[in-house]
Write a protein that holds these residues in place. Structure first.
Motif, short mmCIF file in Angstrom:
data_model
loop_
_atom_site.label_atom_id
_atom_site.label_comp_id
_atom_site.label_asym_id
_atom_site.label_seq_id
_atom_site.Cartn_x
_atom_site.Cartn_y
_atom_site.Cartn_z
N ASP A 536 0.81 -1.21 0.00
CA ASP A 536 0.00 0.00 0.00
C ASP A 536 0.85 1.27 0.00
OD1 ASP A 536 1.04 -0.38 2.49
OD2 ASP A 536 -0.79 0.12 3.59
N SER A 537 2.14 1.14 -0.30
CA SER A 537 3.01 2.31 -0.29
C SER A 537 3.32 2.74 -1.72
CB SER A 537 4.32 2.01 0.45
OG SER A 537 5.10 1.08 -0.28
N GLN A 538 3.69 4.00 -1.88
CA GLN A 538 4.04 4.52 -3.19
C GLN A 538 5.38 3.98 -3.67
OE1 GLN A 538 2.19 6.23 -5.26
NE2 GLN A 538 3.82 6.31 -6.80
N VAL A 539 6.21 3.55 -2.72
CA VAL A 539 7.55 3.07 -3.08
C VAL A 539 7.47 1.87 -4.01
CG1 VAL A 539 9.73 2.18 -2.19
CG2 VAL A 539 8.49 3.94 -0.93
N ILE A 540 6.57 0.94 -3.70
CA ILE A 540 6.51 -0.27 -4.53
C ILE A 540 6.00 0.05 -5.92
CG2 ILE A 540 4.16 -0.98 -3.86
CD1 ILE A 540 5.26 -3.86 -3.78
N ASN A 541 5.09 1.04 -6.04
CA ASN A 541 4.64 1.44 -7.37
C ASN A 541 5.78 2.08 -8.16
OD1 ASN A 541 1.97 0.59 -6.88
ND2 ASN A 541 1.48 2.54 -5.86
N ASP A 542 6.59 2.89 -7.49
CA ASP A 542 7.75 3.47 -8.17
C ASP A 542 8.73 2.39 -8.62
OD1 ASP A 542 6.63 5.92 -7.65
OD2 ASP A 542 7.88 6.32 -5.87
N VAL A 543 8.90 1.37 -7.79
CA VAL A 543 9.80 0.27 -8.17
C VAL A 543 9.26 -0.46 -9.39
CG1 VAL A 543 10.70 -1.97 -7.43
CG2 VAL A 543 10.75 -0.02 -5.87
N TYR A 544 7.95 -0.70 -9.42
CA TYR A 544 7.36 -1.38 -10.57
C TYR A 544 7.54 -0.56 -11.84
CZ TYR A 544 5.12 -4.82 -7.51
OH TYR A 544 4.88 -5.83 -6.62
N GLU A 545 7.31 0.75 -11.76
CA GLU A 545 7.48 1.60 -12.94
C GLU A 545 8.92 1.59 -13.42
OE1 GLU A 545 5.34 3.08 -14.86
OE2 GLU A 545 3.65 2.34 -13.66
N ARG A 546 9.86 1.65 -12.49
CA ARG A 546 11.26 1.61 -12.88
C ARG A 546 11.62 0.27 -13.51
NH1 ARG A 546 15.14 -0.33 -9.98
NH2 ARG A 546 13.97 -0.10 -8.03
N MET A 547 11.09 -0.81 -12.97
CA MET A 547 11.36 -2.13 -13.54
C MET A 547 10.80 -2.24 -14.95
SD MET A 547 10.69 -4.64 -10.23
CE MET A 547 11.12 -6.13 -11.14
N ARG A 548 9.60 -1.68 -15.17
CA ARG A 548 9.02 -1.70 -16.52
C ARG A 548 9.89 -0.91 -17.49
NH1 ARG A 548 4.22 -0.45 -13.44
NH2 ARG A 548 2.96 -2.34 -13.10
N ALA A 549 10.32 0.29 -17.07
CA ALA A 549 11.15 1.11 -17.94
C ALA A 549 12.47 0.42 -18.26
CB ALA A 549 11.40 2.47 -17.29
N GLN A 550 13.06 -0.21 -17.25
CA GLN A 550 14.32 -0.92 -17.48
C GLN A 550 14.14 -2.08 -18.45
OE1 GLN A 550 15.58 -2.03 -13.54
NE2 GLN A 550 16.60 -0.07 -13.15
N ARG A 551 13.02 -2.77 -18.33
CA ARG A 551 12.79 -3.91 -19.23
C ARG A 551 12.55 -3.44 -20.66
NH1 ARG A 551 15.54 -7.42 -17.38
NH2 ARG A 551 16.32 -5.67 -16.17
N LYS A 552 11.82 -2.33 -20.83
CA LYS A 552 11.61 -1.81 -22.18
C LYS A 552 12.94 -1.38 -22.80
CE LYS A 552 6.83 -0.26 -21.60
NZ LYS A 552 6.31 -1.16 -22.66
N GLN A 553 13.77 -0.73 -22.00
CA GLN A 553 15.09 -0.34 -22.49
C GLN A 553 15.91 -1.57 -22.85
OE1 GLN A 553 17.29 1.98 -19.68
NE2 GLN A 553 19.08 2.21 -21.00
N GLU A 554 15.83 -2.59 -22.04
CA GLU A 554 16.56 -3.82 -22.32
C GLU A 554 16.06 -4.48 -23.59
OE1 GLU A 554 19.39 -6.84 -21.60
OE2 GLU A 554 19.12 -4.85 -20.72
N ALA A 555 14.72 -4.46 -23.80
CA ALA A 555 14.17 -5.06 -25.01
C ALA A 555 14.64 -4.32 -26.26
CB ALA A 555 12.64 -5.05 -24.94
N ALA A 556 14.61 -2.97 -26.22
CA ALA A 556 15.09 -2.20 -27.36
C ALA A 556 16.57 -2.46 -27.63
CB ALA A 556 14.84 -0.71 -27.12
N LYS A 557 17.34 -2.56 -26.58
CA LYS A 557 18.77 -2.84 -26.73
C LYS A 557 19.00 -4.20 -27.37
CE LYS A 557 23.00 -3.36 -24.00
NZ LYS A 557 23.56 -3.36 -22.62
N LEU A 558 18.22 -5.19 -26.97
CA LEU A 558 18.39 -6.53 -27.54
C LEU A 558 18.06 -6.54 -29.03
CD1 LEU A 558 16.88 -8.71 -24.67
CD2 LEU A 558 19.27 -8.60 -25.36
N ARG A 559 16.97 -5.85 -29.41
CA ARG A 559 16.62 -5.81 -30.83
C ARG A 559 17.73 -5.12 -31.64
NH1 ARG A 559 11.68 -3.90 -28.54
NH2 ARG A 559 10.14 -5.58 -28.33
N ALA A 560 18.23 -3.99 -31.13
CA ALA A 560 19.29 -3.28 -31.84
C ALA A 560 20.55 -4.14 -31.95
CB ALA A 560 19.61 -1.97 -31.12
#
Length: 650
Positions: A536-560
């Motif tokens: 119920d804290s904002q911290v875990i939501n921030d962690v989830y958003e950061r994890m999503r952004a990191q995974r998208k960046q990782e996916a783009a890097k892999l394709r390139a």
């Protein structure tokens, strides 16, 4: 007769004397052989119950002295509650109950414990780790008497060890390289189990799986898809290279082989022609006119025999040779390549005793004797008590503690006025609900811990808690929680997750033990089992958003990376194929030139002996080569020297 005289008793014995037994006791009445005993006891012996009791006691001693231990078992022997020895598999003998008792333990069975736990990694990502622990009982004595619940300690310690090791690694290492983490966690877990006296040995610990939380699973699936795209592009490029380069290598080999064949053919032909010319030249020297005429006639014959002839009278010799178009075979590119219990005998009832009881004896007197015997037995039993190996005890005299911290074994006390209280002296686990704290950067975290301790002073423990473990835990938990709060508030989340937790624990234990000294308890270890982010804290939501952004960046890097490696592989393959073919053409031209040069040398050497005859001979060879395809029409003048003998024989 004399023996009929009245009153003539032999030996002077009266009727009273005839009732005595052979040992001077009365032989008649209810006295029997036990006439000197009190009435109730005499009734017991006269009824025969003592014999049954003795027989039962003998059977009890025999059966309770034999103990059979199975192959997988070990028997822990307690003598008056105190540890004595370990029995090995097979038949064993011991002192009868209640002197010695045996507890059987399965010491060879491999047991398994599995659980999935969420863990924070060093880079502050969340991952669900599935762990599996295999273990067995190595020390039966410690397993029974070292810790209250060894299996619970194993579960708590396993979670703590795995979370601590995973917390020191990045997310990618947890997902892709869990082997070293499992080895380190197994070593740490075994160290804890030994320190906590569980008697358990870990035979294996594996981190079977590691998955991201469901909230960020689509982002991780995208990375997996990008990884598949990268691998597909690389595989396609490698397949292209595997096709193009071998084909170029084959073309290069073919070009070299063809040129080598050309060279050998040209040189061989030149050598043959030179040798033939040399032989003809020798004959020509002997008969020049005849040889010259013969060669000329043979050439004209071959040319005319393979062409249509027209004989005219215009004085000219015409040769018509129709030109035929060259045909080139079209080649198509090759298609691409696809890618046991003791039962006591029942004793007979006391019916015989009751039947043999003297009906004339007063019942009140019998009851007094029975009550006295029972009172003596109860007094003896009330003066003896046993403290087990896993217990400690204290003695209260009319409610006042007179002796405490009594060790295992057989002990005595005053009956009635003294009572005994026993307490568990093994290591005990304090497991509380997770509590929420703030880190140094004001991040809201949930920390779950467990503590290991024991009763160090029974008197103080009894005075402070009344001997109630619930009261002890209720007073101990706030002390530990407050002590942890000070340390957590001074550390960042990364330090709390991946830092050295042993330093944090060592700083806390001294202060905690000073605070709980009045409770008669001693803490030996404190373990952080879990550090989580509250849902119920904002911290875990921030962690989830950061994890999503990191995974998208990782996916783009892999394709390139896939595109880059694919283009690199294809370009390298094209370069290699071009170089292979060019080098082969270079070598082929050199070999052709070498062949032509060698042929020219041979021809020059042969023709230099007689240039005039060589010119004549080579011209005739040219006629044969150019006019013998059968497609020409030759017009001859009737006055041609070749036809002179058609007109006459002179």
């Amino acid at each position: 007769m004399a023996w009929n005289t009245p009153g003539g008793n032999k030996g002077g014995q009266g009727p009273e004397d005839n009732r005595r037994g052979p040992f001077g006791s009365r032989g008649g009445g209810n006295g029997g052989g036990w006439g000197g005993l009190p009435g109730p006891l005499k009734d017991l012996f006269d009824g025969g119950i003592l014999r049954w009791v003795a027989a039962a006691a003998v059977l009890l001693v025999l059966f309770s002295s034999f103990q059979l231990i199975g192959e997988q078992q070990r028997g822990v022997v307690l003598r008056f509650g105190q540890f004595s020895r370990i029995l090995t598999p097979g038949p064993n003998f011991k002192l009868p109950w209640p002197i010695e008792s045996v507890t059987k333990v399965n010491a060879t069975e491999i047991k398994t414990f599995s659980i999935q736990v969420p863990v924070l990694t060093r880079d502050e990502n969340i991952v669900n780790v599935s762990l599996n622990v295999q273990y067995r009982i190595d020390d039966p004595q410690q397993y029974l008497f070292g810790t209250v619940d060894a299996n619970q300690v194993l579960e708590q310690s396993a979670q703590s060890a795995v979370r601590e090791e995973v917390g020191r690694a990045d997310l990618n290492a947890v997902l892709n390289n869990r082997g070293p983490l499992a080895v380190a966690a197994e070593e740490r877990l075994q160290t804890l189990l030994t320190a906590f006296k569980t008697g358990l040995t870990v035979t294996g610990l594996t981190l079977q799986d590691a998955r991201p939380p469901e909230e960020v699973k689509p982002a991780f699936d995208e990375v997996n898809g990008a990884q598949q795209v990268k691998e597909r592009l690389i595989n396609e490029a490698q397949a292209y290279a595997a096709k193009v380069v071998p084909e170029a290598r084959g073309q290069a080999s073919r070009a070299r082989t063809t040129a080598e064949g050309y060279k050998q053919a040209v040189v061989s032909k030149a050598e043959g022609d030179g040798q033939r010319f040399s032989l003809l030249q020798a004959q020509y020297k002997d008969a020049p006119e005849v040889t010259r005429k013969r060669l000329w006639l043979e050439t004209v014959q071959q040319v005319l025999s393979e062409n249509r002839k027209v004989i005219g009278g215009d004085g000219r010799q015409l040769i018509y040779v129709p030109m035929t178009g060259d045909t080139r075979a079209s080649t198509s590119a090759p298609a691409p390549v696809p890618n046991p219990d003791v039962v006591m005998p029942s004793l007979p009832g006391t019916t015989a005793v009751e039947a043999s009881r003297d009906p004339g004896r007063p019942p009140m007197r019998n009851s007094i004797w029975i009550a006295a015997v029972v009172a003596v037995l109860l007094g003896l039993l009330g003066s003896v008590y046993v403290v087990r190996e896993d217990q400690t005890a204290m003695v209260l005299n009319l409610g006042k503690v007179v002796r405490s911290d009594i060790k295992p074994g057989l002990h005595f006390k005053l009956p009635v006025v003294e009572t005994v209280r026993v307490f568990d002296r093994r290591f005990q686990v304090l497991d509380t609900a997770p509590a929420r704290y703030f880190t140094a950067e004001q991040k809201d975290v949930s920390v779950d811990f467990f503590a290991i301790g024991y009763i160090s002073n029974v008197g103080d423990y009894f005075r402070a808690t009344g001997g109630d473990p619930r009261i002890a835990n209720a007073r101990l938990a706030p002390i530990i929680t407050d002590s942890l709060r000070n340390q957590i508030n001074s550390r960042t989340l990364q330090q709390l997750v991946s830092g050295d937790r042993s330093e944090l624990i060592a700083e806390q234990l001294k202060g905690i033990n000073e605070a709980v000294a009045g409770l008669g308890m001693q803490m030996i270890d404190l373990r952080i089992k879990q550090v989580d982010l509250p849902t119920d804290s904002q911290v875990i939501n921030d962690v989830y958003e950061r994890m999503r952004a990191q995974r998208k960046q990782e996916a783009a890097k892999l394709r390139a990376e896939g595109e880059e490696q694919s283009l690199t592989i294809r370009a390298q393959a094209d370069r290699d194929s071009t170089v292979l073919i060019a080098e082969a053409e270079r070598d082929a031209q050199r070999m052709r030139g070498e062949g032509d040069a060698e042929a020219a040398r041979i021809y020059g050497k042969a023709g230099s002996a007689d240039p005039s005859f060589y010119a004549f001979y080579r011209s005739l060879e040219a006629y044969r080569g150019s006019m013998t395809d059968g497609n020409g029409v030759i017009v001859l003048d009737k006055n041609d020297p070749f036809l002179q003998y058609l007109k006459n024989d002179r």
